[in-house]
Design a protein around this motif. Structure first.
Motif, mmCIF file in Angstrom:
data_model
loop_
_atom_site.group_PDB
_atom_site.id
_atom_site.type_symbol
_atom_site.label_atom_id
_atom_site.label_comp_id
_atom_site.label_asym_id
_atom_site.label_seq_id
_atom_site.Cartn_x
_atom_site.Cartn_y
_atom_site.Cartn_z
ATOM 1 N N ASP A 118 0.823 -1.217 0.000
ATOM 2 C CA ASP A 118 0.000 0.000 0.000
ATOM 3 C C ASP A 118 0.852 1.261 0.000
ATOM 4 O OD1 ASP A 118 1.043 -0.183 2.512
ATOM 5 O OD2 ASP A 118 -0.851 0.140 3.574
ATOM 6 N N ALA A 119 2.061 1.169 -0.574
ATOM 7 C CA ALA A 119 2.932 2.346 -0.664
ATOM 8 C C ALA A 119 2.210 3.473 -1.408
ATOM 9 C CB ALA A 119 4.234 1.985 -1.389
ATOM 10 N N GLU A 120 2.351 4.683 -0.886
ATOM 11 C CA GLU A 120 1.719 5.833 -1.538
ATOM 12 C C GLU A 120 2.429 6.178 -2.848
ATOM 13 O OE1 GLU A 120 2.179 5.698 1.715
ATOM 14 O OE2 GLU A 120 0.316 6.337 2.678
ATOM 15 N N ILE A 121 3.747 6.074 -2.823
ATOM 16 C CA ILE A 121 4.513 6.429 -4.022
ATOM 17 C C ILE A 121 5.403 5.264 -4.427
ATOM 18 C CG2 ILE A 121 6.241 8.004 -4.992
ATOM 19 C CD1 ILE A 121 5.021 10.233 -3.489
ATOM 20 N N VAL A 122 5.334 4.915 -5.706
ATOM 21 C CA VAL A 122 6.161 3.841 -6.250
ATOM 22 C C VAL A 122 7.119 4.459 -7.265
ATOM 23 C CG1 VAL A 122 6.172 1.684 -7.539
ATOM 24 C CG2 VAL A 122 4.302 2.170 -5.943
ATOM 25 N N MET A 123 8.405 4.290 -7.012
ATOM 26 C CA MET A 123 9.413 4.813 -7.922
ATOM 27 C C MET A 123 10.057 3.640 -8.653
ATOM 28 S SD MET A 123 11.205 7.456 -9.081
ATOM 29 C CE MET A 123 11.882 6.789 -10.609
ATOM 30 N N LEU A 124 9.687 3.480 -9.919
ATOM 31 C CA LEU A 124 10.209 2.377 -10.727
ATOM 32 C C LEU A 124 11.473 2.829 -11.439
ATOM 33 C CD1 LEU A 124 6.808 1.298 -12.333
ATOM 34 C CD2 LEU A 124 8.002 0.119 -10.468
ATOM 35 N N GLY A 125 12.623 2.429 -10.896
ATOM 36 C CA GLY A 125 13.884 2.769 -11.547
ATOM 37 C C GLY A 125 14.123 1.896 -12.760
ATOM 38 N N ASN A 126 15.128 2.259 -13.520
ATOM 39 C CA ASN A 126 15.438 1.546 -14.753
ATOM 40 C C ASN A 126 15.683 0.053 -14.517
ATOM 41 O OD1 ASN A 126 16.243 1.206 -17.512
ATOM 42 N ND2 ASN A 126 18.370 1.148 -16.764
ATOM 43 N N LEU A 127 14.896 -0.760 -15.219
ATOM 44 C CA LEU A 127 14.941 -2.230 -15.122
ATOM 45 C C LEU A 127 14.152 -2.768 -16.311
ATOM 46 C CD1 LEU A 127 13.993 -3.642 -11.592
ATOM 47 C CD2 LEU A 127 15.970 -4.248 -12.958
ATOM 48 N N HIS A 128 14.163 -4.057 -16.485
ATOM 49 C CA HIS A 128 13.340 -4.677 -17.526
ATOM 50 C C HIS A 128 11.865 -4.294 -17.312
ATOM 51 C CE1 HIS A 128 11.547 -7.536 -20.225
ATOM 52 N NE2 HIS A 128 12.732 -8.013 -20.574
ATOM 53 N N PRO A 129 11.174 -3.851 -18.370
ATOM 54 C CA PRO A 129 9.775 -3.432 -18.210
ATOM 55 C C PRO A 129 8.887 -4.540 -17.634
ATOM 56 C CG PRO A 129 10.559 -2.917 -20.426
ATOM 57 C CD PRO A 129 11.674 -3.629 -19.741
ATOM 58 N N ALA A 130 9.256 -5.789 -17.825
ATOM 59 C CA ALA A 130 8.453 -6.885 -17.259
ATOM 60 C C ALA A 130 8.506 -6.850 -15.735
ATOM 61 C CB ALA A 130 8.961 -8.231 -17.778
ATOM 62 N N VAL A 131 9.666 -6.508 -15.180
ATOM 63 C CA VAL A 131 9.802 -6.386 -13.733
ATOM 64 C C VAL A 131 8.981 -5.200 -13.239
ATOM 65 C CG1 VAL A 131 11.430 -5.963 -11.846
ATOM 66 C CG2 VAL A 131 12.089 -7.473 -13.737
ATOM 67 N N GLN A 132 9.082 -4.092 -13.993
ATOM 68 C CA GLN A 132 8.319 -2.901 -13.598
ATOM 69 C C GLN A 132 6.816 -3.201 -13.615
ATOM 70 O OE1 GLN A 132 10.073 -0.229 -16.596
ATOM 71 N NE2 GLN A 132 11.372 0.700 -15.015
ATOM 72 N N MET A 133 6.368 -3.928 -14.659
ATOM 73 C CA MET A 133 4.943 -4.247 -14.785
ATOM 74 C C MET A 133 4.488 -5.159 -13.650
ATOM 75 S SD MET A 133 2.228 -3.645 -16.449
ATOM 76 C CE MET A 133 2.208 -3.355 -18.222
ATOM 77 N N SER A 134 5.347 -6.101 -13.287
ATOM 78 C CA SER A 134 4.997 -7.009 -12.196
ATOM 79 C C SER A 134 4.766 -6.231 -10.899
ATOM 80 C CB SER A 134 6.110 -8.058 -12.022
ATOM 81 O OG SER A 134 5.954 -8.729 -10.798
ATOM 82 N N VAL A 135 5.624 -5.238 -10.633
ATOM 83 C CA VAL A 135 5.459 -4.431 -9.419
ATOM 84 C C VAL A 135 4.165 -3.622 -9.496
ATOM 85 C CG1 VAL A 135 6.415 -2.502 -8.091
ATOM 86 C CG2 VAL A 135 7.916 -4.336 -8.890
ATOM 87 N N ILE A 136 3.897 -3.027 -10.669
ATOM 88 C CA ILE A 136 2.646 -2.259 -10.837
ATOM 89 C C ILE A 136 1.437 -3.156 -10.538
ATOM 90 C CG2 ILE A 136 1.158 -1.134 -12.555
ATOM 91 C CD1 ILE A 136 3.727 -0.107 -13.909
ATOM 92 N N ASN A 137 1.506 -4.421 -10.970
ATOM 93 C CA ASN A 137 0.387 -5.334 -10.764
ATOM 94 C C ASN A 137 0.233 -5.783 -9.307
ATOM 95 O OD1 ASN A 137 -0.405 -5.239 -13.429
ATOM 96 N ND2 ASN A 137 0.903 -6.976 -14.036
ATOM 97 N N GLN A 138 1.309 -5.683 -8.554
ATOM 98 C CA GLN A 138 1.239 -6.106 -7.145
ATOM 99 C C GLN A 138 0.721 -5.011 -6.221
ATOM 100 O OE1 GLN A 138 4.810 -8.376 -5.735
ATOM 101 N NE2 GLN A 138 5.433 -8.274 -7.866
ATOM 102 N N VAL A 139 1.139 -3.764 -6.467
ATOM 103 C CA VAL A 139 0.795 -2.709 -5.501
ATOM 104 C C VAL A 139 -0.690 -2.345 -5.617
ATOM 105 C CG1 VAL A 139 3.106 -1.749 -5.313
ATOM 106 C CG2 VAL A 139 1.592 -0.911 -7.126
ATOM 107 N N LYS A 140 -1.218 -1.841 -4.483
ATOM 108 C CA LYS A 140 -2.649 -1.517 -4.430
ATOM 109 C C LYS A 140 -2.822 -0.009 -4.492
ATOM 110 C CE LYS A 140 -3.339 -5.386 -1.271
ATOM 111 N NZ LYS A 140 -3.136 -5.672 0.149
ATOM 112 N N SER A 141 -3.363 0.465 -5.547
ATOM 113 C CA SER A 141 -3.727 1.885 -5.745
ATOM 114 C C SER A 141 -2.791 2.892 -5.091
ATOM 115 C CB SER A 141 -5.150 2.119 -5.250
ATOM 116 O OG SER A 141 -5.249 1.787 -3.874
#
Lengths: 308, 308
Positions: A118-141
């Motif tokens: 439930d982090a308020e801010i998610v900072m996706l640093g440079n990485l494979h977009p699949a990893v970034q997408m996986s994190v986006i799919n896990q976090v809640k709003s």
């Protein structure tokens, strides 16, 4: 207390510049982002990344000492930490990659610790977009997702990257990458096209030439502070992003007006990062230095003009 | 009413850019400087330059219509006007000179009209340093001498150029030229060395990346306005210098605080110059456009930050 989730590499870097060279030192996008953000108060910073068994305890201690939570820092048994080596040219703006060893990054499947879902801010640093997408799919709003990426992923994983871009609120990329992604030379047009891809806010980083923030029909520009010496630009963009996200997390205000301030804070932190090799300066940084240099940013840019 | 003396070339230019090309059109440093300065009120602008008999009355009328005094514009009987032709690359930041015909410039011995010998501000546009020095020797204690020059003179007439630099109050050069002149890569160090050569104020022009003003231990930065389209950068630096000098002449205030404003006015005028070929946009410019875009500069750069 706002939670800030920082996703990115934790790495060994080996850097050559016209001023000297390093052995394998601490590096990685998540490292620089989290170290930078840790300069702000009342935020709970967690990292999601992966390292190998070769990652030294001294470096782990750096995170612990700064209250950067590493529950999401996976250690791969028998694995080797991601390694990058690069050499900067005389102008310090361009560099050649000498070596990249993905190692544990190759099969990285990120798991966001429950505490940071439930982090308020998610900072996706440079990485494979699949990893970034996986994190986006896990976090809640989350209130704000900030994405940093690179031309490497535009070349190799464009389709997936575009999907990630469509899910984020802020994207930070450099000027050449903005041009590549949009097919527009004018940064004004490029930002408009990238906003059409999803992000409400587009931050275009121009290195020693500063950074531009685009939102609706508005633009804001923060210069990089002209410095006596630039020793090593490694991590400057991540430090900028970490300062940006860290300030927003501290102030709990994601208005355009406050994002302008966040850009200045990010530029301020980045100006220190480049003054020594790797994370060296970031590890010595004093609160007083930060405040005093913020005043320099103000005197550098503020003017009074009669508009009537 | 302040007198502003503008020295520089009055020329024919032939320009190619990725967006098209021109025939021989009106150009030259003194032309752009004077046209830019003519946007300010209560100043008496005079040109010192030289043309050939081939210079058309239509172009003379342009100066007359804007009350730019051309008593110091020498017409050489049977002579041909200075001609420059250049081609811009796709990035619009670099160009190749295709042709340079000095013609009447070759033996130009400038004579400052009596009326302008007591000019408060002297703007020395790019020209042979010997011509610039001759003008400096003719004028009587101006309040401010501003010098613009180019790497061409650093390569060919360095010794003389250094003497000219030692006599001026403000120098405006681009970043590469500042590095060449000082031997320093850092612009902070470069500006310091150049200040040691004479000028109290150093303005480093970075084209689309804005301009820096150095004075004592202070720095001020004005961004270039990010634009939708840049058609032709020709004359942008001279237009910047003309706006800078014109505003200072109008406001009769050469303090550092007012120089910051002058830099913004110069950047504002230059942002229009590049939007059409040659002087085209400068000849259509309306007062309302200037004011409205000044407001853009303000919103682009101004922020509030808590420094306590």
């Amino acid at each position: 207390m706002s939670k800030l989730l920082c996703v990115g590499t934790v790495a060994f870097d080996k850097i050559e510049t016209p001023f000297g060279k390093t052995d394998k030192i601490l590096g990685g996008a998540a490292t620089y982002i989290a170290l930078s953000a840790s300069n702000f108060d009342n935020i709970d910073i967690g990292i999601v990344s992966v390292i190998g068994e070769d990652f030294p305890q001294d470096y782990i201690d750096i995170f612990n000492k700064r209250n950067i939570n590493i529950d999401g820092l996976k250690v791969v048994e028998g694995g080797k930490t991601f390694f990058w080596s690069g050499e900067y040219h005389n102008d310090m703006n361009t560099r050649d990659t000498l070596d990249t060893q993905l190692n544990v990054l190759e099969n990285f499947d990120p798991v966001v610790p429950k505490h940071y879902l439930d982090a308020e801010i998610v900072m996706l640093g440079n990485l494979h977009p699949a990893v970034q997408m996986s994190v986006i799919n896990q976090v809640k709003s989350p209130k704000l997702i900030v994405l940093d990426t690179m031309n490497f992923w535009m070349d190799s994983e464009l389709e997936l990257l575009v999907k990630v871009i469509s899910k984020v609120d802020v994207i930070t990329i450099n000027d050449e990458e903005a041009r590549q992604l949009s097919g527009e030379y004018s940064l004004v047009k490029a930002a408009r096209k990238i906003r059409d891809m999803g992000p409400e806010y587009v931050v275009i980083k121009k290195g020693e030439h500063g950074a531009l923030l685009f939102y609706e029909d508005e633009m804001f520009f923060a210069p990089a502070l002209p410095l006596e010496e630039v020793f090593d630009p490694t991590g400057a963009g991540d430090t900028f992003a970490g300062g940006f996200a860290g300030f927003l997390a501290q102030s709990k205000d994601i208005s355009f007006k406050n994002m302008k301030r966040a850009i200045i804070h990010g530029s301020n932190l980045a100006s220190f990062c480049v003054e020594k090799f790797g994370t060296e300066k970031m590890l010595q940084l004093q609160d007083g230095e930060l405040k005093s240099r913020l005043a320099n940013f103000e005197s550098l840019t503020q003017f009074e003009i009669n508009l009537t």
